[in-house]
Design a protein around this motif. Structure first.
Motif, short mmCIF file in Angstrom:
data_model
loop_
_atom_site.label_atom_id
_atom_site.label_comp_id
_atom_site.label_asym_id
_atom_site.label_seq_id
_atom_site.Cartn_x
_atom_site.Cartn_y
_atom_site.Cartn_z
N GLU A 1 0.85 -1.19 0.00
CA GLU A 1 0.00 0.00 0.00
C GLU A 1 0.89 1.24 0.00
N PRO A 2 0.42 2.37 -0.55
CA PRO A 2 1.23 3.59 -0.46
C PRO A 2 1.53 3.91 1.01
N HIS A 3 2.76 4.32 1.26
CA HIS A 3 3.19 4.59 2.64
C HIS A 3 4.19 5.74 2.62
N PRO A 4 4.09 6.66 3.58
CA PRO A 4 4.99 7.82 3.59
C PRO A 4 6.42 7.49 4.02
N GLY A 5 6.64 6.29 4.56
CA GLY A 5 7.98 5.95 5.04
C GLY A 5 8.25 6.58 6.39
N TRP A 6 9.51 6.49 6.85
CA TRP A 6 9.89 7.10 8.13
C TRP A 6 11.39 7.34 8.14
N PRO A 7 11.83 8.31 8.93
CA PRO A 7 13.25 8.65 8.95
C PRO A 7 14.05 7.64 9.79
N ALA A 8 15.32 7.58 9.49
CA ALA A 8 16.22 6.76 10.30
C ALA A 8 16.38 7.41 11.66
N GLU A 9 16.54 6.59 12.70
CA GLU A 9 16.70 7.12 14.05
C GLU A 9 17.85 6.42 14.75
N GLU B 1 19.05 6.03 18.75
CA GLU B 1 18.71 6.31 20.13
C GLU B 1 19.65 5.53 21.03
N ARG B 2 20.48 6.24 21.77
CA ARG B 2 21.44 5.64 22.69
C ARG B 2 22.26 4.52 22.03
N GLY B 3 22.74 4.79 20.85
CA GLY B 3 23.59 3.84 20.16
C GLY B 3 22.85 2.79 19.35
N ARG B 4 21.53 2.79 19.44
CA ARG B 4 20.75 1.83 18.63
C ARG B 4 20.28 2.53 17.37
N GLU B 5 20.59 1.91 16.25
CA GLU B 5 20.17 2.49 14.98
C GLU B 5 18.92 1.78 14.48
N ARG B 6 17.97 2.58 14.05
CA ARG B 6 16.78 2.03 13.40
C ARG B 6 16.74 2.62 12.01
N PRO B 7 16.97 1.79 11.01
CA PRO B 7 17.01 2.33 9.65
C PRO B 7 15.64 2.85 9.23
N GLY B 8 15.66 3.87 8.42
CA GLY B 8 14.42 4.44 7.92
C GLY B 8 13.97 3.73 6.64
N ARG B 9 12.85 4.17 6.15
CA ARG B 9 12.31 3.66 4.89
C ARG B 9 11.87 4.85 4.04
N PRO B 10 12.19 4.82 2.75
CA PRO B 10 11.73 5.91 1.88
C PRO B 10 10.23 5.77 1.61
N GLU B 11 9.65 6.78 1.04
CA GLU B 11 8.24 6.73 0.67
C GLU B 11 8.02 5.61 -0.34
N SER B 12 6.89 4.94 -0.22
CA SER B 12 6.55 3.85 -1.15
C SER B 12 5.26 4.21 -1.89
#
Length: 144
Positions: free
Chosen positions: A54-62, A64-75
């Motif tokens: 489904e179309p999705h706006p994605g989310w930015p990479a974050e 937090e205290r040394g933990r990386e959460r990769p982002g996703r581009p818009e789909s």
């Protein structure tokens, strides 16, 4: 005039040999190959599709205290044709896998005393059996 005595029946060597759970029937090997081909086609299609159905706006990479959460581009999502092809391939793969899983060979194995880890090994061996895989080891070596 007398009729000749019938020749002695040829001895059936298949009854003398122990049961081989890796002696897969041709139709089972063909069914496994079809499942492998469908799986590869589905994997290839997935690699070409946007990450979200489904179309999705994605989310930015974050971070937090040394933990990386990769982002996703818009789909943009999938087109109706892409979704229909994915669903068709997935259903065909499920049906093909069901043919492999419910094949009478596995009941024969159980009847011959092949159970537990030995049955799991036989099922795993089918995935690498000659004719059941897309590429043989020699094909890979030759391509390299």
């Amino acid at each position: 005039m007398s009729t000749p005595a019938p020749a002695p029946a040829a001895k059936d060597s298949s009854t003398d040999a122990p049961f081989d759970p890796h002696g897969f029937p041709v139709d089972l090997v063909a069914a496994q190959r079809k499942a492998a081909e469908l799986s590869e086609r589905l994997r290839t299609l997935q690699a070409q599709l946007p990450w979200s159905r489904e179309p999705h706006p994605g989310w930015p990479a974050e971070e937090e205290r040394g933990r990386e959460r990769p982002g996703r581009p818009e789909s943009p999502g999938w087109t109706e044709q892409e979704a229909a092809e994915f669903d068709r391939l997935l259903e065909e793969l499920r049906s093909s896998a069901a043919v492999v899983q419910t094949h009478p060979w596995w009941e024969r194995c159980k009847a011959e005393g092949i159970e537990g880890p030995a049955l799991v090994q036989a099922r795993q061996a089918l995935k690498r059996a000659e004719g059941a895989v897309l590429l043989a080891r020699d094909d890979v070596d030759a391509a390299a």
